[in-house]
Design an enzyme around this catalytic site. Sequence first.
Site, PDB file in Angstrom:
ATOM      1  N   SER A   3      -3.767  -0.327  14.606  1.00 17.10           N
ATOM      2  CA  SER A   3      -4.545   0.886  14.801  1.00 17.10           C
ATOM      3  C   SER A   3      -5.096   0.911  16.212  1.00 17.10           C
ATOM      4  O   SER A   3      -5.361  -0.143  16.809  1.00 17.10           O
ATOM      5  CB  SER A   3      -5.710   0.923  13.801  1.00 17.10           C
ATOM      6  OG  SER A   3      -6.652   1.919  14.138  1.00 17.10           O
ATOM      7  N   TYR A  57     -13.727  -3.743  11.615  1.00 15.88           N
ATOM      8  CA  TYR A  57     -12.408  -3.113  11.529  1.00 15.88           C
ATOM      9  C   TYR A  57     -11.609  -3.401  12.789  1.00 15.88           C
ATOM     10  O   TYR A  57     -10.418  -3.750  12.722  1.00 15.88           O
ATOM     11  CB  TYR A  57     -12.558  -1.607  11.328  1.00 15.88           C
ATOM     12  CG  TYR A  57     -11.243  -0.861  11.232  1.00 15.88           C
ATOM     13  CD1 TYR A  57     -10.413  -1.029  10.130  1.00 15.88           C
ATOM     14  CD2 TYR A  57     -10.829   0.013  12.245  1.00 15.88           C
ATOM     15  CE1 TYR A  57      -9.203  -0.352  10.029  1.00 15.88           C
ATOM     16  CE2 TYR A  57      -9.625   0.690  12.147  1.00 15.88           C
ATOM     17  CZ  TYR A  57      -8.820   0.510  11.046  1.00 15.88           C
ATOM     18  OH  TYR A  57      -7.616   1.178  10.951  1.00 15.88           O
ATOM     19  N   GLY A 110       1.919   4.623   3.690  1.00 18.28           N
ATOM     20  CA  GLY A 110       2.801   3.725   2.959  1.00 18.28           C
ATOM     21  C   GLY A 110       3.754   4.475   2.058  1.00 18.28           C
ATOM     22  O   GLY A 110       4.936   4.126   1.944  1.00 18.28           O
ATOM     23  N   GLY A 141       0.806  -1.216   0.000  1.00 14.96           N
ATOM     24  CA  GLY A 141       0.000   0.000   0.000  1.00 14.96           C
ATOM     25  C   GLY A 141       0.834   1.258   0.000  1.00 14.96           C
ATOM     26  O   GLY A 141       0.513   2.240   0.669  1.00 14.96           O
ATOM     27  N   ALA A 142       1.905   1.265  -0.795  1.00 11.35           N
ATOM     28  CA  ALA A 142       2.902   2.336  -0.714  1.00 11.35           C
ATOM     29  C   ALA A 142       2.713   3.434  -1.752  1.00 11.35           C
ATOM     30  O   ALA A 142       3.587   4.283  -1.900  1.00 11.35           O
ATOM     31  CB  ALA A 142       4.305   1.736  -0.853  1.00 11.35           C
ATOM     32  N   ASN A 143       1.593   3.449  -2.445  1.00  8.73           N
ATOM     33  CA  ASN A 143       1.415   4.489  -3.463  1.00  8.73           C
ATOM     34  C   ASN A 143       0.786   5.760  -2.895  1.00  8.73           C
ATOM     35  O   ASN A 143       0.726   6.789  -3.569  1.00  8.73           O
ATOM     36  CB  ASN A 143       0.551   3.968  -4.616  1.00  8.73           C
ATOM     37  CG  ASN A 143      -0.849   3.593  -4.168  1.00  8.73           C
ATOM     38  OD1 ASN A 143      -0.992   2.724  -3.322  1.00  8.73           O
ATOM     39  ND2 ASN A 143      -1.867   4.223  -4.732  1.00  8.73           N
ATOM     40  N   THR A 144       0.337   5.720  -1.627  1.00  2.51           N
ATOM     41  CA  THR A 144      -0.318   6.887  -1.043  1.00  2.51           C
ATOM     42  C   THR A 144      -0.185   6.853   0.477  1.00  2.51           C
ATOM     43  O   THR A 144       0.163   5.830   1.069  1.00  2.51           O
ATOM     44  CB  THR A 144      -1.819   6.908  -1.438  1.00  2.51           C
ATOM     45  OG1 THR A 144      -2.412   8.133  -0.998  1.00  2.51           O
ATOM     46  CG2 THR A 144      -2.571   5.758  -0.820  1.00  2.51           C
TER      47      THR A 144
END
Length: 300
Positions: free
Chosen positions: A146, A172, A28, A22-25
Site C-alpha cells: 500500500s 498500518y 481479492g 482474502g478473496a471473498n470480497t
Amino acid sequence: MNDIWTAQHIPDQTGRVAVVTGANTGLGFETARMLAEHGATVVLAVRDVEKGKQAAARMGGDVTVQALDLTSLHTVRAAAADLRAAHPRIDLLVNNAGVMHTPRRTTADGFELQLGTNHLGHFALTGLLLDRLLPVAGSRVVTVASTGHRLRGAIHFDDLQWERSYDRVAAYGQSKLANLMFTYHLQRRLAPHGTTVAVAAHPGVAATDLARDAHPALRLPLTWFSSVLIQPATTGALPTLRAATDPAVLGGQYYGPGSRGELRGYPRLVTSSPASYDLDVQQRLWAVSEELTGVTYPLG
C-alpha cells in the site's frame, strides 16, 4: 513496457493453480475472478468459509474455498497442510488479505493485529507453501502492499507490537512496509533457485471495505477522498493481476497505478520508499519474523 495494461492483457492461465488470500470480497475477489476467467484453478483462502462459497458461486471456472485465518498461526498451519494435500504444485500465491487502521487488538498469538494479519500471517503461509512453488518454473509470490507504507512507515523493533503506545496509522504503515521488505528479501533468497519470483503490488485508492476500521475522525476525510479519487475494485486489482501474470514482470518489482501519486489508473512499474530498500532492516525483520512465527524457509 506498455503503459496501458488491462485485464485483456492477462495471458491464458490454464494449468496454473492460484491461491488468493482474502478473496471473498474487494480486490481479492476481483483478482481471483479474473484469474479463474482466464483458466486458472483458483483457491479462495478466506476466514469466512460461507462468504467464500458465496463468492465462488459468483465466479466462473474452477474455484474452491479454503479456510484461512491469518490471525492464528495454528489455523495458518492447518490451511497450509490442507493446501499441500490438495495441490502437489502451486503456481501463484497472492498475499492479498489485510486489515487497516484497526483499534489496537492482538491476534491469537499476541501479535498486534495489523502486523500479525498483514505481514506475519502471510510470512508464515508463504514459508509453509514454498516447497509447492519452488519446483514450478514461472511460479510467483505476489504480496499486496500500500502507499500507506510511506505514512510514518518504519519497523519499530523496540516496540514491534505497539505495547507501549499505539498509533493505528503508523502501525498500518509498519505492516505495509513489512510487506515490501518481505518481498524484496524473499526475492534475493529465491534468485539462486531460478524458478519462483517475489513481486509486490498496490491498488491505489479502490472501492473496498478496507477502511471500515478507520478512526471515526478519519472516516469522513477518507470517504470524501475516495469519492473524488476512487476507482472500482476491478481497476484496483489490475496491479496485482499484472504482477501475477505479465510475462515481462521480474522478481523484486513493485506495481501500482500509473497516475501521479499512484492513486488510480492502469498499472505500471513503481518504486517504494527509500526505507523499504534498507537491506539490514530487511534482514533483521526476516529473522524476527522467523522467530515469531516459528516458520523457516527451505531456501538454504
